[in-house]
Each structure stands twice: as structure tokens, then as C-alpha cells.
Design a protein around this motif. Structure first.
Motif, PDB file in Angstrom:
ATOM      1  N   GLU A  30       0.832  -1.267  -0.010  1.00 33.32           N
ATOM      2  CA  GLU A  30      -0.204   0.034   0.028  1.00 33.32           C
ATOM      3  C   GLU A  30       0.801   1.323   0.078  1.00 33.32           C
ATOM      4  OE1 GLU A  30      -3.302  -0.041   2.793  1.00 33.32           O
ATOM      5  OE2 GLU A  30      -2.854  -1.892   3.567  1.00 33.32           O
ATOM      6  N   VAL A  31       0.419   2.208  -0.803  1.00 30.65           N
ATOM      7  CA  VAL A  31       1.335   3.582  -0.721  1.00 30.65           C
ATOM      8  C   VAL A  31       0.003   4.753  -0.582  1.00 30.65           C
ATOM      9  CG1 VAL A  31       2.866   4.930  -1.953  1.00 30.65           C
ATOM     10  CG2 VAL A  31       2.828   2.708  -2.411  1.00 30.65           C
ATOM     11  N   PRO A  32      -0.275   4.741   0.729  1.00 25.37           N
ATOM     12  CA  PRO A  32      -1.267   5.941   1.145  1.00 25.37           C
ATOM     13  C   PRO A  32      -1.092   7.313   0.571  1.00 25.37           C
ATOM     14  CG  PRO A  32      -0.210   5.366   2.968  1.00 25.37           C
ATOM     15  CD  PRO A  32       0.364   4.337   2.072  1.00 25.37           C
ATOM     16  N   PHE A  33       0.501   7.425   0.371  1.00 25.04           N
ATOM     17  CA  PHE A  33       0.666   9.052  -0.009  1.00 25.04           C
ATOM     18  C   PHE A  33       2.026   8.944  -0.769  1.00 25.04           C
ATOM     19  CE2 PHE A  33       1.092   8.629   4.482  1.00 25.04           C
ATOM     20  CZ  PHE A  33       2.597   8.841   4.567  1.00 25.04           C
ATOM     21  N   LEU A  34       2.512   9.989  -1.064  1.00 23.45           N
ATOM     22  CA  LEU A  34       3.809  10.157  -1.518  1.00 23.45           C
ATOM     23  C   LEU A  34       4.430  11.101  -0.325  1.00 23.45           C
ATOM     24  CD1 LEU A  34       4.175  11.093  -5.323  1.00 23.45           C
ATOM     25  CD2 LEU A  34       4.715   9.125  -4.158  1.00 23.45           C
ATOM     26  N   ARG A  35       5.662  10.583   0.002  1.00 23.24           N
ATOM     27  CA  ARG A  35       6.337  11.174   1.373  1.00 23.24           C
ATOM     28  C   ARG A  35       6.715  12.827   0.831  1.00 23.24           C
ATOM     29  NH1 ARG A  35      12.011   8.700   3.229  1.00 23.24           N
ATOM     30  NH2 ARG A  35      10.769   6.701   2.878  1.00 23.24           N
ATOM     31  N   PRO A  36       6.562  13.611   1.902  1.00 21.67           N
ATOM     32  CA  PRO A  36       6.834  15.111   1.590  1.00 21.67           C
ATOM     33  C   PRO A  36       8.370  15.427   1.612  1.00 21.67           C
ATOM     34  CG  PRO A  36       5.911  14.864   3.772  1.00 21.67           C
ATOM     35  CD  PRO A  36       5.892  13.508   3.284  1.00 21.67           C
ATOM     36  N   SER A  37       8.968  16.266   0.842  1.00 16.44           N
ATOM     37  CA  SER A  37      10.260  16.607   0.404  1.00 16.44           C
ATOM     38  C   SER A  37      11.128  16.653   2.082  1.00 16.44           C
ATOM     39  CB  SER A  37      10.421  17.682  -0.418  1.00 16.44           C
ATOM     40  OG  SER A  37       9.716  18.756   0.261  1.00 16.44           O
ATOM     41  N   ASN A  38      10.221  17.139   2.731  1.00 18.27           N
ATOM     42  CA  ASN A  38      11.008  17.597   4.403  1.00 18.27           C
ATOM     43  C   ASN A  38      11.377  16.169   4.933  1.00 18.27           C
ATOM     44  OD1 ASN A  38       8.138  17.281   4.839  1.00 18.27           O
ATOM     45  ND2 ASN A  38       8.596  17.783   6.740  1.00 18.27           N
ATOM     46  N   LEU A  39      10.961  15.058   4.307  1.00 18.96           N
ATOM     47  CA  LEU A  39      11.188  13.810   5.068  1.00 18.96           C
ATOM     48  C   LEU A  39      12.128  12.775   3.942  1.00 18.96           C
ATOM     49  CD1 LEU A  39       7.952  12.975   6.949  1.00 18.96           C
ATOM     50  CD2 LEU A  39      10.023  13.764   7.879  1.00 18.96           C
TER      51      LEU A  39
END
Length: 235
Positions: free
Chosen positions: A69-78
């Protein structure tokens, strides 16, 4: 572990990699490297969800095709070189809490440990239950004793490099040392959120076979892992 306890497996897979570009999806013994971790986790019945945290669309699509599962794309700050696994785990737990889902345990599985088996994961879960620990971290035997290691200054002198009481000992007479192998981090969510660490004070070690402990960071690591995997498929 009783069926009432829920486990969230998180596979962190950042798109950037300087030493081995695109390593998380490099073809490894016939499938993208990340698939090995996804499939291992999905073959452990006591794991409720297997999710991938990534900032890369290609990795996300690869993970979904493998059943993750990929519920979202990780934000750039992480997603920088300095981002920590602790921050990634906390971010994922906060996401699920925000949609009304909570878990008792979180299981961090680095995709760079593709030889970790479902039996290894289940063994760590069983050990957590038996020991009533807050966390279980995987280890393996050290390839060489740290007692034969030391730092060197600019002089490169070996004077006192090895302690006198160790110098004449045979390798088989040295005590066995273990090291973290990076394959399994299983911890109680409540404890993690309180302490902000994956290895709490009440942690126990799950011993893994050295062959299953290859951590891929370089091309040589990749070649070793692929050789072992191909040998296993022909057993």
C-alpha cells in the motif's frame, strides 16, 4: 502475540541513492529489490497492513504492483539524506491516526535487507510475545571480532592497536559479538511515540543468520545478495 494486537509494517524507500542509484527498485534475482520485503511481510499473517513510504512515483507504482500500500507520496522534508527512519515512522503513524486507524506495534522493514524471510519476521514477533518486550531488533554475528579493531591516527602506528590480553588469543577463543543488521525493527507504538526511538530500554535481540542479513548499500553488497538469492532458488 494474540490476534487482538495489530501490526503495521512500514517499508521506507526514498527515491534518491548516491552510492547505488535507484537501488530500491533495481532488478534483484528476477524482481525489483523492494518486492522482496513487501512479499516477505505479506506472507506473515499477523501483520495487518504493509505500507511503503516513498517520495518517488516509480517506486510507488512498483510497490503497488507487488501488493504494498502507498497511501501518499512522502513530503520532501522527510526525503532528504538527513531524514531519519524515526521521522518517517512517526509521519506514517500520524497519517493513520488522522484517518481513525491505530496500531499496537509498528514494524520497520528496510528494503535494503531483501534476504530477510517471512520466518525471520514471524520469529521476531514471536520473541516479542515470549519476552514481553517493548521492542525486538534483529542482529547477526559480527564477521570479525571488534576486539581486533581500533582507530588509527596519522602516524599509522600499530602500537597498542590490540590490547595485550587479546593479542595472542586465537579467533575461536574470542567472545562472540553481535551487530545490528538493519533488517527488523519491531516496537510498541505507545512506547515509540513516548520515547521517539525504535530501540527502547526494554528491547531484545532477534538473532538472524548472516546470509539473511546482507544490507545492500554498494554494488558489491548487491552482487552478494543476488548470488545468495539465486542459490536459494536452485536449492
Amino acid at each position: 502475540m494474540s490476534n487482538e494486537k495489530t501490526i503495521l509494517a512500514i517499508i521506507p524507500a526514498r527515491g534518491g541513492s548516491k552510492r547505488l542509484p535507484r537501488k530500491n527498485i533495481l532488478p534483484l534475482a528476477g524482481k525489483p529489490m523492494i518486492n522482496w520485503s513487501i512479499e516477505a511481510a505479506k506472507n506473515v499473517p499477523s501483520i495487518a497492513r504493509v505500507v511503503v513510504s516513498t517520495d518517488c512515483d516509480i517506486i510507488a507504482n512498483t510497490a503497488k504492483s507487488a501488493g504494498g500500500e502507498v497511501p501518499f507520496l512522502r513530503p520532501s522534508n522527510l526525503s532528504s539524506d538527513t531524514s531519519s527512519s524515526v521521522d518517517v515512522v512517526r509521519h506514517m503513524l500520524e497519517y493513520f491516526k488522522g484517518i481513525g486507524e491505530c496500531f499496537d506495534y509498528v514494524l520497520l522493514l528496510q528494503p535494503t535487507s531483501p534476504l530477510r524471510s517471512p520466518a525471520d519476521i514471524q520469529g521476531a514477533i514471536d520473541l516479542l510475545n515470549v519476552k514481553k518486550a517493548d521492542s525486538v531488533i534483529s542482529v547477526c554475528e559480527c564477521e570479525h571480532s571488534p576486539l581486533w579493531s581500533n582507530t588509527l591516527d596519522d602516524s599509522l602506528s600499530l602500537e597498542n592497536f590490540i590490547p595485550q590480553n587479546v593479542k595472542n588469543m586465537r579467533s575461536q577463543d574470542l567472545p562472540q559479538y553481535y551487530r545490528l543488521n538493519g533488517a527488523i525493527y519491531l516496537t510498541k507504538v505507545e512506547q515509540f511515540l513516548q520515547e521517539g526511538v525504535l530501540m527502547s530500554g526494554n528491547s531484545v535481540a532477534y538473532k538472524m543468520d548472516s546470509h539473511n542479513s546482507v544490507d545492500i548499500d554498494t554494488k558489491l553488497d548487491f552482487i552478494i545478495a543476488e548470488t545468495i538469492l539465486r542459490e536459494k532458488t536452485h536449492e
